[in-house]
Scaffold this motif. Structure first.
Motif, mmCIF file in Angstrom:
data_model
loop_
_atom_site.group_PDB
_atom_site.id
_atom_site.type_symbol
_atom_site.label_atom_id
_atom_site.label_comp_id
_atom_site.label_asym_id
_atom_site.label_seq_id
_atom_site.Cartn_x
_atom_site.Cartn_y
_atom_site.Cartn_z
ATOM 1 N N PRO A 195 46.388 142.192 -15.180
ATOM 2 C CA PRO A 195 46.814 143.049 -14.067
ATOM 3 C C PRO A 195 47.610 142.228 -13.044
ATOM 4 O O PRO A 195 47.557 140.996 -13.058
ATOM 5 N N PRO A 196 48.321 142.898 -12.138
ATOM 6 C CA PRO A 196 49.119 142.174 -11.135
ATOM 7 C C PRO A 196 48.292 141.246 -10.249
ATOM 8 O O PRO A 196 48.766 140.193 -9.842
ATOM 9 N N VAL A 197 47.067 141.634 -9.934
ATOM 10 C CA VAL A 197 46.146 140.800 -9.164
ATOM 11 C C VAL A 197 44.854 140.704 -9.970
ATOM 12 O O VAL A 197 44.331 141.714 -10.418
ATOM 13 N N LEU A 198 44.372 139.466 -10.137
ATOM 14 C CA LEU A 198 43.167 139.276 -10.940
ATOM 15 C C LEU A 198 42.222 138.306 -10.248
ATOM 16 O O LEU A 198 42.620 137.208 -9.863
ATOM 17 N N GLY A 199 40.987 138.746 -10.083
ATOM 18 C CA GLY A 199 39.953 137.907 -9.485
ATOM 19 C C GLY A 199 38.754 137.805 -10.402
ATOM 20 O O GLY A 199 38.643 138.532 -11.389
ATOM 21 N N ARG A 200 37.854 136.902 -10.030
ATOM 22 C CA ARG A 200 36.660 136.691 -10.845
ATOM 23 C C ARG A 200 35.496 136.311 -9.934
ATOM 24 O O ARG A 200 35.670 135.597 -8.962
ATOM 25 N N SER A 201 34.310 136.782 -10.284
ATOM 26 C CA SER A 201 33.086 136.393 -9.588
ATOM 27 C C SER A 201 32.636 135.035 -10.105
ATOM 28 O O SER A 201 32.573 134.824 -11.317
ATOM 29 N N CYS A 202 32.307 134.129 -9.186
ATOM 30 C CA CYS A 202 31.867 132.784 -9.564
ATOM 31 C C CYS A 202 30.613 132.414 -8.769
ATOM 32 O O CYS A 202 30.415 132.880 -7.650
ATOM 33 N N ARG A 213 40.105 129.017 -12.210
ATOM 34 C CA ARG A 213 41.341 128.309 -11.856
ATOM 35 C C ARG A 213 42.196 128.087 -13.102
ATOM 36 O O ARG A 213 43.393 128.359 -13.109
ATOM 37 N N ALA A 214 41.575 127.639 -14.182
ATOM 38 C CA ALA A 214 42.299 127.383 -15.429
ATOM 39 C C ALA A 214 42.913 128.662 -16.000
ATOM 40 O O ALA A 214 43.989 128.615 -16.616
ATOM 41 N N GLU A 215 42.250 129.785 -15.797
ATOM 42 C CA GLU A 215 42.773 131.074 -16.274
ATOM 43 C C GLU A 215 43.936 131.583 -15.426
ATOM 44 O O GLU A 215 44.627 132.506 -15.825
ATOM 45 N N GLY A 216 44.091 131.017 -14.246
ATOM 46 C CA GLY A 216 45.146 131.478 -13.349
ATOM 47 C C GLY A 216 44.746 132.662 -12.495
ATOM 48 O O GLY A 216 45.602 133.440 -12.068
ATOM 49 N N CYS A 217 43.450 132.798 -12.216
ATOM 50 C CA CYS A 217 43.006 133.893 -11.350
ATOM 51 C C CYS A 217 43.655 133.755 -9.971
ATOM 52 O O CYS A 217 43.868 132.652 -9.478
ATOM 53 N N ASP A 218 43.938 134.893 -9.356
ATOM 54 C CA ASP A 218 44.569 134.916 -8.048
ATOM 55 C C ASP A 218 43.585 134.644 -6.917
ATOM 56 O O ASP A 218 43.979 134.199 -5.840
ATOM 57 N N TYR A 219 42.319 134.955 -7.151
ATOM 58 C CA TYR A 219 41.263 134.724 -6.169
ATOM 59 C C TYR A 219 39.926 134.711 -6.891
ATOM 60 O O TYR A 219 39.838 135.139 -8.047
ATOM 61 N N VAL A 220 38.910 134.218 -6.215
ATOM 62 C CA VAL A 220 37.544 134.291 -6.720
ATOM 63 C C VAL A 220 36.618 134.689 -5.575
ATOM 64 O O VAL A 220 36.923 134.441 -4.410
ATOM 65 N N THR A 221 35.504 135.299 -5.944
ATOM 66 C CA THR A 221 34.409 135.439 -4.993
ATOM 67 C C THR A 221 33.398 134.377 -5.387
ATOM 68 O O THR A 221 33.177 134.137 -6.577
ATOM 69 N N VAL A 222 32.815 133.731 -4.399
ATOM 70 C CA VAL A 222 31.787 132.719 -4.639
ATOM 71 C C VAL A 222 30.522 133.195 -3.950
ATOM 72 O O VAL A 222 30.523 133.491 -2.746
ATOM 73 N N SER A 223 29.441 133.271 -4.734
ATOM 74 C CA SER A 223 28.189 133.781 -4.175
ATOM 75 C C SER A 223 26.983 133.186 -4.888
ATOM 76 O O SER A 223 27.135 132.632 -5.967
ATOM 77 N N PRO A 224 25.809 133.339 -4.265
ATOM 78 C CA PRO A 224 25.573 133.842 -2.915
ATOM 79 C C PRO A 224 25.676 132.704 -1.896
ATOM 80 O O PRO A 224 25.100 131.638 -2.092
ATOM 81 N N VAL A 225 26.405 132.960 -0.833
ATOM 82 C CA VAL A 225 26.540 131.934 0.206
ATOM 83 C C VAL A 225 25.281 131.900 1.068
ATOM 84 O O VAL A 225 24.782 130.831 1.404
ATOM 85 N N PHE A 226 24.763 133.070 1.397
ATOM 86 C CA PHE A 226 23.534 133.178 2.178
ATOM 87 C C PHE A 226 22.551 134.049 1.394
ATOM 88 O O PHE A 226 22.951 134.772 0.490
ATOM 89 N N PRO A 227 21.272 133.992 1.714
ATOM 90 C CA PRO A 227 20.293 134.823 0.996
ATOM 91 C C PRO A 227 20.654 136.311 1.113
ATOM 92 O O PRO A 227 21.072 136.774 2.177
ATOM 93 N N THR A 228 20.497 137.018 0.004
ATOM 94 C CA THR A 228 20.800 138.440 -0.018
ATOM 95 C C THR A 228 20.005 139.120 -1.129
ATOM 96 O O THR A 228 19.856 138.561 -2.210
ATOM 97 N N ALA A 229 19.543 140.301 -0.851
ATOM 98 C CA ALA A 229 18.810 141.075 -1.856
ATOM 99 C C ALA A 229 19.743 141.614 -2.935
ATOM 100 O O ALA A 229 19.305 141.959 -4.026
ATOM 101 N N SER A 230 21.048 141.673 -2.648
ATOM 102 C CA SER A 230 22.009 142.228 -3.604
ATOM 103 C C SER A 230 22.347 141.281 -4.742
ATOM 104 O O SER A 230 22.939 141.693 -5.724
ATOM 105 N N LEU A 236 32.723 124.011 -3.488
ATOM 106 C CA LEU A 236 33.363 124.785 -4.554
ATOM 107 C C LEU A 236 34.788 125.213 -4.219
ATOM 108 O O LEU A 236 35.541 125.623 -5.108
ATOM 109 N N VAL A 237 35.169 125.122 -2.974
ATOM 110 C CA VAL A 237 36.458 125.628 -2.523
ATOM 111 C C VAL A 237 37.616 124.683 -2.834
ATOM 112 O O VAL A 237 38.739 125.120 -3.087
ATOM 113 N N ALA A 238 37.365 123.402 -2.869
ATOM 114 C CA ALA A 238 38.435 122.392 -2.926
ATOM 115 C C ALA A 238 39.497 122.658 -3.987
ATOM 116 O O ALA A 238 40.679 122.647 -3.686
ATOM 117 N N ASP A 239 39.116 122.880 -5.215
ATOM 118 C CA ASP A 239 40.087 123.060 -6.292
ATOM 119 C C ASP A 239 40.117 124.491 -6.820
ATOM 120 O O ASP A 239 40.494 124.724 -7.968
#
Length: 187
Positions: free
Chosen positions: A83-90, A100-117, A133-136
């Motif tokens: 798709p024109p924009v592609l992200g991935r959960s990490c 990064r190797a796949e060429g994703c446009d963005y990632v979500t990184v979780s969980p940063v803080f405690p969460t029931a979700s 995790l952000v550096a590269d």
């Protein structure tokens, strides 16, 4: 395409009212990027929901991303048609490196803080773990237990922006607080 720094994830089970009305209120409060999850819905119902949400976002120049096509879970296969924009959960360094190797446009990184979700994904990373995790990585949206008061720490750790689900689904007006916090946290 440059995504806004706030990404709202849907979860109709956490909404105080109907999901379409919740997203409309979030957009009215300033949301401009929405990730439609709701993977348990039948395809036709999900497509109808996507059309409704696109209709809400389009007049404000917003973006609708759909989980499973424009946003992949950590272990989802890479799509044959990108798709024109592609992200991935990490959730860890290996997943971020793969995105990064796949060429994703963005990632979500979780969980940063405690969460029931996000049960089952290990302990919360905290700002230091997020920063490691952000550096590269492709542009990172910090996800998991993010409150408006956490935005500055996430941005200071190097996150491009923040992704929010439960807080906005329960109180879509809180989007204005996240937008303000992101504006104040500009580098």
């Amino acid at each position: 395409m440059r995504l806004p720094r706030l990404l709202v994830l849907t979860d109709r089970t956490q909404c105080a009212g109907p999901l379409v009305e919740t997203v409309a209120a979030a957009v009215a409060a300033g949301a401009r990027a929405v990730l439609l999850r709701e993977k348990d819905l039948p395809a036709a119902a999900r497509e109808s929901l996507a059309a409704s949400l696109s209709g809400i976002l389009s007049p404000v120049g917003g973006t609708l991303l759909v989980a499973g096509t424009a946003h992949l879970a950590a272990r989802d296969p890479f799509p044959a048609m990108r798709p024109p924009v592609l992200g991935r959960s990490c959730h860890d360094a290996a997943e971020v490196a793969a995105a990064r190797a796949e060429g994703c446009d963005y990632v979500t990184v979780s969980p940063v803080f405690p969460t029931a979700s996000k049960p089952g994904y290990g302990p919360a990373l905290g700002p230091a773990g997020l920063g490691a995790l952000v550096a590269d990585a492709p542009p990172v949206f910090a996800l998991g237990g993010i409150r408006p008061t956490d935005v500055r720490a996430c941005r200071a750790a190097g996150a491009y922006g923040v992704a929010v689900m439960g807080g906005v689904m329960r109180d879509p007006g809180s989007v204005a607080d996240y937008v303000d916090a992101l504006e104040e946290a500009k580098p």
